[in-house]
Motif scaffolding. Structure first.
Motif, PDB file in Angstrom:
ATOM      1  N   GLN A  22       0.830  -1.210   0.000  1.00  0.00           N
ATOM      2  CA  GLN A  22       0.000   0.000   0.000  1.00  0.00           C
ATOM      3  C   GLN A  22       0.862   1.257   0.000  1.00  0.00           C
ATOM      4  N   ILE A  23       1.898   1.282   0.834  1.00  0.00           N
ATOM      5  CA  ILE A  23       2.808   2.435   0.887  1.00  0.00           C
ATOM      6  C   ILE A  23       3.477   2.635  -0.468  1.00  0.00           C
ATOM      7  N   ARG A  24       3.952   1.543  -1.046  1.00  0.00           N
ATOM      8  CA  ARG A  24       4.626   1.620  -2.351  1.00  0.00           C
ATOM      9  C   ARG A  24       3.679   2.167  -3.423  1.00  0.00           C
ATOM     10  N   GLN A  25       2.470   1.668  -3.464  1.00  0.00           N
ATOM     11  CA  GLN A  25       1.494   2.131  -4.453  1.00  0.00           C
ATOM     12  C   GLN A  25       1.132   3.594  -4.226  1.00  0.00           C
ATOM     13  N   ASP A  26       0.880   3.967  -2.967  1.00  0.00           N
ATOM     14  CA  ASP A  26       0.518   5.354  -2.654  1.00  0.00           C
ATOM     15  C   ASP A  26       1.644   6.312  -3.030  1.00  0.00           C
ATOM     16  N   ALA A  27       2.873   5.959  -2.679  1.00  0.00           N
ATOM     17  CA  ALA A  27       4.012   6.824  -2.991  1.00  0.00           C
ATOM     18  C   ALA A  27       4.209   6.948  -4.496  1.00  0.00           C
ATOM     19  N   ASP A  28       4.049   5.848  -5.210  1.00  0.00           N
ATOM     20  CA  ASP A  28       4.222   5.868  -6.660  1.00  0.00           C
ATOM     21  C   ASP A  28       3.179   6.758  -7.325  1.00  0.00           C
ATOM     22  N   ILE A  29       1.961   6.667  -6.867  1.00  0.00           N
ATOM     23  CA  ILE A  29       0.897   7.508  -7.416  1.00  0.00           C
ATOM     24  C   ILE A  29       1.131   8.967  -7.057  1.00  0.00           C
ATOM     25  N   PHE A  30       1.462   9.237  -5.791  1.00  0.00           N
ATOM     26  CA  PHE A  30       1.617  10.616  -5.335  1.00  0.00           C
ATOM     27  C   PHE A  30       2.804  11.314  -5.997  1.00  0.00           C
ATOM     28  N   LYS A  31       3.944  10.614  -6.135  1.00  0.00           N
ATOM     29  CA  LYS A  31       5.131  11.271  -6.702  1.00  0.00           C
ATOM     30  C   LYS A  31       4.926  11.668  -8.157  1.00  0.00           C
ATOM     31  N   ASP A  32       4.023  11.014  -8.847  1.00  0.00           N
ATOM     32  CA  ASP A  32       3.731  11.347 -10.242  1.00  0.00           C
ATOM     33  C   ASP A  32       2.454  12.165 -10.412  1.00  0.00           C
ATOM     34  N   SER A  33       1.840  12.537  -9.300  1.00  0.00           N
ATOM     35  CA  SER A  33       0.541  13.216  -9.372  1.00  0.00           C
ATOM     36  C   SER A  33       0.691  14.692  -9.740  1.00  0.00           C
ATOM     37  N   LEU A  34      -0.336  15.215 -10.309  1.00  0.00           N
ATOM     38  CA  LEU A  34      -0.376  16.631 -10.667  1.00  0.00           C
ATOM     39  C   LEU A  34      -0.282  17.495  -9.419  1.00  0.00           C
ATOM     40  N   ILE A  35      -0.970  17.108  -8.362  1.00  0.00           N
ATOM     41  CA  ILE A  35      -0.959  17.920  -7.137  1.00  0.00           C
ATOM     42  C   ILE A  35       0.450  18.011  -6.560  1.00  0.00           C
ATOM     43  N   TRP A  36       1.201  16.902  -6.540  1.00  0.00           N
ATOM     44  CA  TRP A  36       2.567  16.944  -6.021  1.00  0.00           C
ATOM     45  C   TRP A  36       3.444  17.830  -6.901  1.00  0.00           C
ATOM     46  N   ASN A  37       3.301  17.716  -8.198  1.00  0.00           N
ATOM     47  CA  ASN A  37       4.105  18.535  -9.106  1.00  0.00           C
ATOM     48  C   ASN A  37       3.776  20.018  -8.967  1.00  0.00           C
ATOM     49  N   ILE A  38       2.519  20.334  -8.754  1.00  0.00           N
ATOM     50  CA  ILE A  38       2.128  21.733  -8.522  1.00  0.00           C
ATOM     51  C   ILE A  38       2.719  22.229  -7.211  1.00  0.00           C
ATOM     52  N   LEU A  39       2.548  21.451  -6.143  1.00  0.00           N
ATOM     53  CA  LEU A  39       3.081  21.843  -4.837  1.00  0.00           C
ATOM     54  C   LEU A  39       4.598  22.003  -4.879  1.00  0.00           C
ATOM     55  N   LYS A  40       5.273  21.054  -5.498  1.00  0.00           N
ATOM     56  CA  LYS A  40       6.732  21.103  -5.575  1.00  0.00           C
ATOM     57  C   LYS A  40       7.198  22.358  -6.316  1.00  0.00           C
ATOM     58  N   ARG A  41       6.572  22.643  -7.437  1.00  0.00           N
ATOM     59  CA  ARG A  41       6.957  23.821  -8.223  1.00  0.00           C
ATOM     60  C   ARG A  41       6.660  25.112  -7.453  1.00  0.00           C
ATOM     61  N   GLU A  42       5.518  25.182  -6.791  1.00  0.00           N
ATOM     62  CA  GLU A  42       5.179  26.375  -6.004  1.00  0.00           C
ATOM     63  C   GLU A  42       6.166  26.596  -4.863  1.00  0.00           C
ATOM     64  N   LEU A  43       6.567  25.503  -4.206  1.00  0.00           N
ATOM     65  CA  LEU A  43       7.540  25.617  -3.120  1.00  0.00           C
ATOM     66  C   LEU A  43       8.915  26.027  -3.642  1.00  0.00           C
ATOM     67  N   GLN A  44       9.294  25.505  -4.798  1.00  0.00           N
ATOM     68  CA  GLN A  44      10.566  25.914  -5.405  1.00  0.00           C
ATOM     69  C   GLN A  44      10.542  27.402  -5.746  1.00  0.00           C
ATOM     70  N   LEU A  45       9.443  27.845  -6.313  1.00  0.00           N
ATOM     71  CA  LEU A  45       9.327  29.266  -6.659  1.00  0.00           C
ATOM     72  C   LEU A  45       9.347  30.147  -5.418  1.00  0.00           C
ATOM     73  N   ALA A  46       8.664  29.713  -4.357  1.00  0.00           N
ATOM     74  CA  ALA A  46       8.650  30.486  -3.113  1.00  0.00           C
ATOM     75  C   ALA A  46      10.049  30.565  -2.516  1.00  0.00           C
ATOM     76  N   ALA A  47      10.781  29.468  -2.540  1.00  0.00           N
ATOM     77  CA  ALA A  47      12.147  29.462  -2.008  1.00  0.00           C
ATOM     78  C   ALA A  47      13.044  30.380  -2.826  1.00  0.00           C
ATOM     79  N   ASN A  48      12.950  30.292  -4.142  1.00  0.00           N
ATOM     80  CA  ASN A  48      13.764  31.147  -5.002  1.00  0.00           C
ATOM     81  C   ASN A  48      13.419  32.620  -4.811  1.00  0.00           C
TER      82      ASN A  48
END
Length: 88
Positions: A22-48
């Protein structure tokens, strides 16, 4: 979560094969999800922005670098969790 004696331990107890899957499946789905990519990019922009546009001291730069470091740790942890159990 720690690997000890070939078994994964979470909060003091061994996790089951079903939980590993379950952990493996959840992590695999989340790391490729649109929401994670949006959050990651927003956090990178905020840090920069914090480091380059709004910094007034070394501490401001250091804080921005720490933000990026934490984001990198989370990203690596998701990648590791998405392969959980495949090495044991």
């Amino acid at each position: 979560m720690r690997l000890k004696g070939g078994k994964y331990i979470l909060r003091g107890r061994e996790i089951t094969q079903e939980e590993i899957l379950q952990i493996r499946q959840d992590a695999d789905i989340f790391k490729d999800s649109l929401i994670w990519n949006i959050l990651k990019r927003e956090l990178q922009l905020a840090a920069n922005e914090h480091m380059f546009d709004n910094s007034e001291s070394f501490d401001d730069m250091y804080f921005g670098k720490a933000m990026l470091y934490n984001l990198d740790l989370i990203d690596k942890k998701l990648k590791n969790l998405s392969t959980l159990g495949s090495r044991v």
